[in-house]
Design an enzyme around this catalytic site. Structure first.
Site, PDB file in Angstrom:
ATOM      1  N   ASP A  68     -15.705 -33.817  14.932  1.00 46.48           N
ATOM      2  CA  ASP A  68     -14.094 -33.879  14.468  1.00 46.48           C
ATOM      3  C   ASP A  68     -14.186 -35.333  13.179  1.00 46.48           C
ATOM      4  O   ASP A  68     -14.558 -36.410  13.769  1.00 46.48           O
ATOM      5  CB  ASP A  68     -13.282 -34.276  15.607  1.00 46.48           C
ATOM      6  CG  ASP A  68     -11.542 -33.894  15.086  1.00 46.48           C
ATOM      7  OD1 ASP A  68     -11.636 -32.743  14.730  1.00 46.48           O
ATOM      8  OD2 ASP A  68     -10.854 -34.355  15.325  1.00 46.48           O
ATOM      9  N   THR A  69     -14.030 -35.516  12.944  1.00 47.48           N
ATOM     10  CA  THR A  69     -13.725 -36.484  11.070  1.00 47.48           C
ATOM     11  C   THR A  69     -11.998 -36.552  10.806  1.00 47.48           C
ATOM     12  O   THR A  69     -11.003 -35.741  10.948  1.00 47.48           O
ATOM     13  CB  THR A  69     -13.991 -35.637  10.190  1.00 47.48           C
ATOM     14  OG1 THR A  69     -15.383 -35.882  10.408  1.00 47.48           O
ATOM     15  CG2 THR A  69     -14.283 -37.115   9.016  1.00 47.48           C
TER      16      THR A  69
HETATM   17  P1  IMP Z   1     -13.021 -32.446  10.360  1.00 46.71           P
HETATM   18  O1  IMP Z   1     -12.613 -32.652  11.285  1.00 46.71           O
HETATM   19  O2  IMP Z   1     -14.559 -31.746   9.267  1.00 46.71           O
HETATM   20  O3  IMP Z   1     -12.129 -31.022   9.822  1.00 46.71           O
HETATM   21  O4  IMP Z   1     -12.284 -32.879   8.630  1.00 46.71           O
HETATM   22  C1  IMP Z   1     -10.178 -33.434   8.730  1.00 46.71           C
HETATM   23  C2  IMP Z   1      -9.945 -33.498   8.017  1.00 46.71           C
HETATM   24  O5  IMP Z   1     -10.633 -34.881   7.266  1.00 46.71           O
HETATM   25  C3  IMP Z   1     -10.570 -32.734   6.694  1.00 46.71           C
HETATM   26  O6  IMP Z   1      -9.454 -31.280   6.951  1.00 46.71           O
HETATM   27  C4  IMP Z   1      -9.391 -33.683   5.200  1.00 46.71           C
HETATM   28  O7  IMP Z   1      -8.394 -33.253   5.399  1.00 46.71           O
HETATM   29  C5  IMP Z   1     -10.680 -34.808   6.286  1.00 46.71           C
HETATM   30  N1  IMP Z   1     -12.022 -35.333   6.076  1.00 46.71           N
HETATM   31  C6  IMP Z   1     -12.929 -35.270   6.763  1.00 46.71           C
HETATM   32  N2  IMP Z   1     -14.013 -35.272   6.230  1.00 46.71           N
HETATM   33  C7  IMP Z   1     -13.627 -35.568   5.161  1.00 46.71           C
HETATM   34  C8  IMP Z   1     -14.905 -36.036   3.773  1.00 46.71           C
HETATM   35  O8  IMP Z   1     -15.574 -36.011   3.221  1.00 46.71           O
HETATM   36  N3  IMP Z   1     -13.690 -36.593   2.606  1.00 46.71           N
HETATM   37  C9  IMP Z   1     -12.926 -35.960   2.432  1.00 46.71           C
HETATM   38  N4  IMP Z   1     -11.966 -35.758   3.754  1.00 46.71           N
HETATM   39  C10 IMP Z   1     -12.167 -35.827   4.644  1.00 46.71           C
END
Ligand code: IMP
Length: 200
Positions: A68-69
């Site tokens: 998760d990011t």
């Molecule tokens: P996820 O958990 O990887 O799906 O990331 C959740 C949200 O964080 C994404 O929908 C983006 O809005 C943002 N995000 C995650 N990684 C990045 C990145 O490397 N660059 C820009 N936005 C990011």
């Protein structure tokens, strides 16, 4: 060892399968026959990553990991964080027709909240939760930087056009994928996971 990556993102799947040495059979949710929605309703990246991994572990009893990011902005008390993907939909109760429109609105919301502010420090943080034989191990990757005043660059995704990592003068969206992948939060977290798994 069979290992399930709890993601529907094929790009991430490919990236990690290229990094894992032999001895690991990387499987997707599709391989498990799972096409449901996993709830992401927790207040922290750590809890969200854990919840996703345990959700699959409890149903299938398989070794697995989830990530998760979020983008954490200092002036906004580390918001949007877990809400990064849907930032613009949050308080305003709006639904956007496409992912592209939502991303655009997320960025505009962020830029307007920071308009005229000197404090623009932010960081991307990725948390990975790995479940091996029912035990959890977490890995974290982080990249610190600043939010620009305007969008710059065409590459990447999400908040890339407004994030300049410390030590650089380009946004993530102005970098090649190769350049971004050398320093990104996700690359750091995945490198830690891969190092751990490959040394077992
Ligand atoms: P996820 O958990 O990887 O799906 O990331 C959740 C949200 O964080 C994404 O929908 C983006 O809005 C943002 N995000 C995650 N990684 C990045 C990145 O490397 N660059 C820009 N936005 C990011």
């Amino acid at each position: 060892m069979e290992l399930v990556f709890v993601t529907t993102n094929e790009g991430k799947m490919k990236e990690i399968s290229n990094l894992l040495k032999g001895g690991f059979q990387l499987k997707s949710l599709k391989d498990l026959g799972f096409d449901g929605e996993i709830p992401e309703i927790n207040p922290t990246l750590e809890e969200n990553a854990s919840a996703k991994a345990f959700y699959i572990y409890e149903r299938f009893q398989v070794n697995c990991f989830a990530d998760d990011t979020g983008l954490e902005v200092e002036y906004l008390n580390n918001w949007p964080g877990v809400y990064s993907a849907r930032f613009a939909e949050m308080e305003d109760n709006i639904k956007f027709a496409s992912k592209k429109e939502l991303t655009e609105a997320n960025i505009n919301k962020l830029l307007s909240l920071l308009k005229g502010k000197d404090s623009r420090k932010a960081r991307f943080r990725t948390v990975i939760s790995l479940i091996l034989q029912g035990k959890e191990i977490r890995f974290e990757g982080m990249v610190k930087g600043e939010i620009t005043e305007e969008k710059r660059g065409e590459g990447g995704f999400g908040y890339d056009p407004v994030f300049v990592p410390d030590g650089y003068d380009k946004t993530f969206a102005e970098m090649s994928l190769e350049e971004k992948n050398k320093i990104s939060h996700r690359a750091i977290a995945f490198a830690k996971l891969v190092e751990f798994l490959n040394s077992r």
